[in-house]
Design a protein around this motif. Structure first.
Motif, PDB file in Angstrom:
ATOM      1  N   GLN A  22       0.849  -1.186   0.000  1.00 28.93           N
ATOM      2  CA  GLN A  22       0.000   0.000   0.000  1.00 28.93           C
ATOM      3  C   GLN A  22       0.886   1.238   0.000  1.00 28.93           C
ATOM      4  N   LEU A  23       0.577   2.151  -0.899  1.00 28.34           N
ATOM      5  CA  LEU A  23       1.237   3.450  -0.940  1.00 28.34           C
ATOM      6  C   LEU A  23       0.349   4.410  -0.157  1.00 28.34           C
ATOM      7  N   ILE A  24       0.908   4.974   0.906  1.00 29.04           N
ATOM      8  CA  ILE A  24       0.152   5.817   1.825  1.00 29.04           C
ATOM      9  C   ILE A  24       0.593   7.265   1.681  1.00 29.04           C
ATOM     10  N   GLY A  25      -0.371   8.160   1.571  1.00 33.79           N
ATOM     11  CA  GLY A  25      -0.113   9.593   1.589  1.00 33.79           C
ATOM     12  C   GLY A  25      -0.598  10.174   2.898  1.00 33.79           C
ATOM     13  N   ASP A  26       0.271  10.893   3.590  1.00 34.61           N
ATOM     14  CA  ASP A  26      -0.101  11.523   4.864  1.00 34.61           C
ATOM     15  C   ASP A  26       0.812  12.724   5.064  1.00 34.61           C
ATOM     16  N   SER A  27       0.271  13.903   4.884  1.00 38.19           N
ATOM     17  CA  SER A  27       1.073  15.119   4.910  1.00 38.19           C
ATOM     18  C   SER A  27       0.543  16.096   5.962  1.00 38.19           C
ATOM     19  N   PRO A  28       1.449  16.801   6.644  1.00 37.30           N
ATOM     20  CA  PRO A  28       1.007  17.809   7.605  1.00 37.30           C
ATOM     21  C   PRO A  28       0.475  19.076   6.940  1.00 37.30           C
ATOM     22  N   ARG A  29       0.666  19.175   5.609  1.00 39.31           N
ATOM     23  CA  ARG A  29       0.178  20.355   4.877  1.00 39.31           C
ATOM     24  C   ARG A  29      -0.396  19.907   3.532  1.00 39.31           C
ATOM     25  N   THR A  30      -1.271  20.697   2.975  1.00 36.40           N
ATOM     26  CA  THR A  30      -1.796  20.402   1.650  1.00 36.40           C
ATOM     27  C   THR A  30      -0.683  20.621   0.637  1.00 36.40           C
ATOM     28  N   GLN A  31      -0.448  19.609  -0.208  1.00 33.27           N
ATOM     29  CA  GLN A  31       0.628  19.707  -1.188  1.00 33.27           C
ATOM     30  C   GLN A  31       0.420  18.705  -2.313  1.00 33.27           C
ATOM     31  N   GLN A  32       1.073  19.004  -3.436  1.00 30.99           N
ATOM     32  CA  GLN A  32       1.052  18.096  -4.571  1.00 30.99           C
ATOM     33  C   GLN A  32       2.260  17.165  -4.477  1.00 30.99           C
ATOM     34  N   VAL A  33       2.025  15.882  -4.760  1.00 29.44           N
ATOM     35  CA  VAL A  33       3.091  14.885  -4.765  1.00 29.44           C
ATOM     36  C   VAL A  33       3.000  14.093  -6.060  1.00 29.44           C
ATOM     37  N   SER A  34       4.130  13.534  -6.475  1.00 35.47           N
ATOM     38  CA  SER A  34       4.127  12.613  -7.612  1.00 35.47           C
ATOM     39  C   SER A  34       4.985  11.422  -7.219  1.00 35.47           C
ATOM     40  N   TYR A  35       4.708  10.275  -7.860  1.00 33.38           N
ATOM     41  CA  TYR A  35       5.393   9.058  -7.450  1.00 33.38           C
ATOM     42  C   TYR A  35       5.468   8.055  -8.588  1.00 33.38           C
ATOM     43  N   LEU A  36       6.436   7.158  -8.451  1.00 35.72           N
ATOM     44  CA  LEU A  36       6.566   5.989  -9.303  1.00 35.72           C
ATOM     45  C   LEU A  36       6.752   4.812  -8.367  1.00 35.72           C
ATOM     46  N   LEU A  37       5.821   3.869  -8.400  1.00 33.76           N
ATOM     47  CA  LEU A  37       5.870   2.677  -7.573  1.00 33.76           C
ATOM     48  C   LEU A  37       6.160   1.497  -8.485  1.00 33.76           C
ATOM     49  N   GLU A  38       7.260   0.794  -8.236  1.00 30.85           N
ATOM     50  CA  GLU A  38       7.649  -0.376  -9.025  1.00 30.85           C
ATOM     51  C   GLU A  38       7.709  -1.586  -8.112  1.00 30.85           C
ATOM     52  N   VAL A  39       7.070  -2.668  -8.543  1.00 32.85           N
ATOM     53  CA  VAL A  39       7.084  -3.922  -7.806  1.00 32.85           C
ATOM     54  C   VAL A  39       7.624  -4.989  -8.742  1.00 32.85           C
ATOM     55  N   ARG A  46       4.232  -1.426 -12.527  1.00 29.16           N
ATOM     56  CA  ARG A  46       4.607  -0.020 -12.331  1.00 29.16           C
ATOM     57  C   ARG A  46       3.339   0.804 -12.204  1.00 29.16           C
ATOM     58  N   HIS A  47       3.366   1.739 -11.305  1.00 26.38           N
ATOM     59  CA  HIS A  47       2.241   2.659 -11.137  1.00 26.38           C
ATOM     60  C   HIS A  47       2.820   4.047 -10.916  1.00 26.38           C
ATOM     61  N   ARG A  48       2.476   4.961 -11.812  1.00 28.59           N
ATOM     62  CA  ARG A  48       2.945   6.336 -11.717  1.00 28.59           C
ATOM     63  C   ARG A  48       1.713   7.218 -11.461  1.00 28.59           C
ATOM     64  N   GLY A  49       1.887   8.210 -10.603  1.00 27.90           N
ATOM     65  CA  GLY A  49       0.758   9.084 -10.331  1.00 27.90           C
ATOM     66  C   GLY A  49       1.180  10.439  -9.802  1.00 27.90           C
ATOM     67  N   LYS A  50       0.217  11.334  -9.794  1.00 24.95           N
ATOM     68  CA  LYS A  50       0.409  12.688  -9.268  1.00 24.95           C
ATOM     69  C   LYS A  50      -0.910  13.061  -8.621  1.00 24.95           C
ATOM     70  N   THR A  51      -0.854  13.588  -7.413  1.00 24.73           N
ATOM     71  CA  THR A  51      -2.084  13.934  -6.712  1.00 24.73           C
ATOM     72  C   THR A  51      -1.817  15.045  -5.703  1.00 24.73           C
ATOM     73  N   THR A  52      -2.875  15.636  -5.206  1.00 23.22           N
ATOM     74  CA  THR A  52      -2.771  16.624  -4.139  1.00 23.22           C
ATOM     75  C   THR A  52      -3.241  15.974  -2.851  1.00 23.22           C
ATOM     76  N   LEU A  53      -2.377  15.996  -1.853  1.00 23.58           N
ATOM     77  CA  LEU A  53      -2.718  15.466  -0.537  1.00 23.58           C
ATOM     78  C   LEU A  53      -3.295  16.592   0.311  1.00 23.58           C
ATOM     79  N   ALA A  54      -4.406  16.316   0.970  1.00 27.50           N
ATOM     80  CA  ALA A  54      -4.967  17.271   1.926  1.00 27.50           C
ATOM     81  C   ALA A  54      -4.200  17.150   3.238  1.00 27.50           C
ATOM     82  N   ALA A  55      -4.109  18.243   3.953  1.00 29.47           N
ATOM     83  CA  ALA A  55      -3.399  18.244   5.229  1.00 29.47           C
ATOM     84  C   ALA A  55      -4.062  17.292   6.220  1.00 29.47           C
ATOM     85  N   HIS A  56      -3.252  16.485   6.878  1.00 32.27           N
ATOM     86  CA  HIS A  56      -3.693  15.595   7.962  1.00 32.27           C
ATOM     87  C   HIS A  56      -4.810  14.639   7.546  1.00 32.27           C
ATOM     88  N   ALA A  57      -4.779  14.172   6.300  1.00 31.20           N
ATOM     89  CA  ALA A  57      -5.802  13.235   5.810  1.00 31.20           C
ATOM     90  C   ALA A  57      -5.083  12.015   5.226  1.00 31.20           C
TER      91      ALA A  57
END
Length: 97
Positions: A22-39, A46-57
């Motif tokens: 499981q790829l978990i997003g947990d940020s103390p501030r709202t921000q955009q993140v991008s990632y590449l997950l390879e198994v 491979r899973h590539r993505g970009k998303t905005t994480l809400a603060a403390h969610a």
């Protein structure tokens, strides 16, 4: 350099012949993140993505289930706003990119 914890983390569980990542997003501030997950293992994913994480969610961004075989590697390359990219490795990963 930031003293904030990584916004992206991995939870890896192996039960019998199944590996669950499981790829978990947990940020103390709202921000955009991008990632590449390879198994890699018996097969590769491979899973590539970009998303905005809400603060403390805390959010599960991706779940991968696979049959790992004898050796497996999970590699996460992550980028966050205002930080250097970072890498998280789990399993029997070699040094080759």
């Amino acid at each position: 350099m930031s003293d904030l914890p990584d916004a992206l983390t991995l939870e890896v569980r192996q039960q019998g012949d199944t590996l669950e990542i499981q790829l978990i997003g947990d940020s103390p501030r709202t921000q955009q993140v991008s990632y590449l997950l390879e198994v890699t293992g018996q097969s590769s994913s491979r899973h590539r993505g970009k998303t905005t994480l809400a603060a403390h969610a805390r959010t599960v961004l991706s779940t991968v289930r696979t049959t790992p075989g004898k050796s497996w590697c999970v590699r996460l390359l992550a980028e966050e706003e205002g930080r250097e990219p970072y890498e998280i490795l789990e399993g029997s990963c070699d040094a080759e990119g």
